[in-house]
Motif scaffolding. Structure first.
Motif, short mmCIF file in Angstrom:
data_model
loop_
_atom_site.label_atom_id
_atom_site.label_comp_id
_atom_site.label_asym_id
_atom_site.label_seq_id
_atom_site.Cartn_x
_atom_site.Cartn_y
_atom_site.Cartn_z
N GLU A 218 -14.85 8.64 13.71
CA GLU A 218 -13.76 7.74 14.07
C GLU A 218 -13.19 7.01 12.87
N GLY A 219 -13.09 7.74 11.77
CA GLY A 219 -12.51 7.18 10.56
C GLY A 219 -13.44 6.31 9.75
N HIS A 220 -14.74 6.25 10.13
CA HIS A 220 -15.71 5.41 9.41
C HIS A 220 -16.94 6.25 9.05
N GLN A 221 -17.50 5.93 7.90
CA GLN A 221 -18.70 6.63 7.45
C GLN A 221 -19.93 5.93 8.01
N VAL A 222 -20.78 6.70 8.68
CA VAL A 222 -22.02 6.18 9.25
C VAL A 222 -23.18 7.06 8.81
N VAL A 223 -24.37 6.49 8.83
CA VAL A 223 -25.57 7.21 8.41
C VAL A 223 -26.24 7.83 9.64
N ARG A 224 -26.48 9.12 9.60
CA ARG A 224 -27.17 9.83 10.67
C ARG A 224 -28.38 10.56 10.08
N CYS A 225 -29.38 10.76 10.91
CA CYS A 225 -30.58 11.48 10.48
C CYS A 225 -30.72 12.76 11.31
N GLN A 226 -31.28 13.78 10.70
CA GLN A 226 -31.34 15.09 11.33
C GLN A 226 -32.36 15.14 12.46
N THR A 227 -33.48 14.46 12.33
CA THR A 227 -34.53 14.49 13.34
C THR A 227 -35.00 13.07 13.64
N GLU A 228 -35.73 12.95 14.75
CA GLU A 228 -36.30 11.64 15.11
C GLU A 228 -37.34 11.20 14.08
N ARG A 229 -38.05 12.15 13.53
CA ARG A 229 -39.06 11.82 12.51
C ARG A 229 -38.39 11.26 11.26
N ALA A 230 -37.26 11.86 10.86
CA ALA A 230 -36.53 11.37 9.69
C ALA A 230 -35.96 9.98 9.96
N LEU A 231 -35.50 9.74 11.20
CA LEU A 231 -34.97 8.43 11.55
C LEU A 231 -36.08 7.38 11.53
N HIS A 232 -37.24 7.72 12.09
CA HIS A 232 -38.37 6.79 12.09
C HIS A 232 -38.80 6.47 10.67
N ARG A 233 -38.83 7.46 9.81
CA ARG A 233 -39.21 7.23 8.41
C ARG A 233 -38.18 6.35 7.71
#
Length: 316
Positions: A218-233
């Motif tokens: 939506e015109g904004h840069q956001v941080v996403r993680c590929q897996t739940e494990r990567a997000l938890h880390r």
């Protein structure tokens, strides 16, 4: 906000403001430990309202960036006059800046109007608390998706803002408490440091946690993680980072206190000793002149008369 500059620029502002307050509160307490009273803001030597004018200038620039410079059409509204969903967070950030602008503007007004010092201090602190409360509320109810790594940064930021809010409210009823002012100034400094860290860590690809990436939504840069494990880390790394910031900022604040107390307390002692020395010199000069003028004997006689009446007064 929502970009590196959008976090670093206000972060620098909060950092300098917190450092300015921390420096002046420590200096004021070191010079006047028994009669210390915390002012809501500190006048500069050449320009009295420099701090407040700087806040108003920074807030004006922030509102202009959020509502008129950053949007593509240089205006935040849709073609039908409504606010589009991708500009909601721009209005939220602008409202935070506007609240701090109102605080600074009324602080100048209250200083120029002839009212009691207690009412002036209380109203100014109340406006500052309102600004921090507004900031806390809008970050907590943010319209942007802050469920990932960015959400963890904002969650920890809310804890620091809450400390600033509570200590500002406490300052209304405890104006003579140095610890309240010390914690408040340190928390404002912490806000600035954490906002700067958010800007660099969230929008610098090389500093991205492993398994996470920057995605355009939506015109904004956001941080996403590929897996739940990567997000938890990634969230765990943010918690560790916050802990390190807390430790180092605490070390910095207390070290600054110790250094400044030693410097200003030492200079204060030297200053008082010089005054005492001058008074002793003046007394010796007076005694010498009295001896020359023949007045010393008269004073001694007067002292004897006073001493002769002392037992009578005690007996009564």
């Amino acid at each position: 906000m929502g970009t590196l500059v959008g976090h670093v620029a206000p972060g620098v502002g909060f950092l300098l403001l917190g450092l300015w307050h921390l420096f002046n509160h420590i200096k004021l307490h070191a010079l006047h430990p028994s009669s210390y009273k915390s002012p809501p803001w500190f006048p500069a030597s050449r320009l009295r309202y420099l701090e407040l004018l700087a806040i108003m200038a920074g807030c004006s620039m922030s509102v202009a960036m959020e509502l008129f410079i950053s949007p593509r059409g240089h205006q935040p509204f849709d073609s039908d006059g409504t606010i589009p969903s991708n500009h909601l967070h721009n209005f939220e950030h602008a409202e935070i800046s506007l609240t701090f602008f109102v605080y600074a503007g009324f602080a100048i007004l209250l200083d120029r109007v002839r009212i009691g010092p207690e009412a002036r201090h209380g109203l100014t602190q109340l406006l500052a608390a309102m600004a921090f409360g507004q900031q806390l509320l809008l970050f907590h109810l943010h319209s942007a998706d802050h469920m990932g790594v960015e959400g963890q940064y904002h969650l920890l930021l809310q804890i620091v803002i809450l400390v600033s809010f509570l200590t500002t409210l406490m300052g209304i009823g405890l104006p003579n408490s140095f610890l309240v002012s010390f914690v408040k100034s340190t928390s404002i400094f912490f806000q600035g440091a954490w906002l700067m860290a958010m800007g660099f860590m969230l929008w610098t690809p090389k500093l991205m946690p492993r398994g996470c990436f920057i995605n355009l939504e939506e015109g904004h840069q956001v941080v996403r993680c590929q897996t739940e494990r990567a997000l938890h880390r990634a969230k765990s790394l943010v918690n560790i980072e916050f802990s390190w910031f807390l430790i180092w900022i605490s070390i910095f604040a207390v070290s600054l206190y110790l250094v400044m107390v030693r410097v200003h307390a030492g200079s204060s002692v030297d200053y008082q000793s010089l005054i005492e020395a001058d008074e002793l010199n003046e007394d010796s000069d007076d005694v010498e002149s009295q001896r020359r003028g023949g007045l010393l004997d008269e004073q001694k006689g007067f002292v004897r008369v006073v001493k002769s009446h002392e037992p009578t007064s005690i007996g009564r």
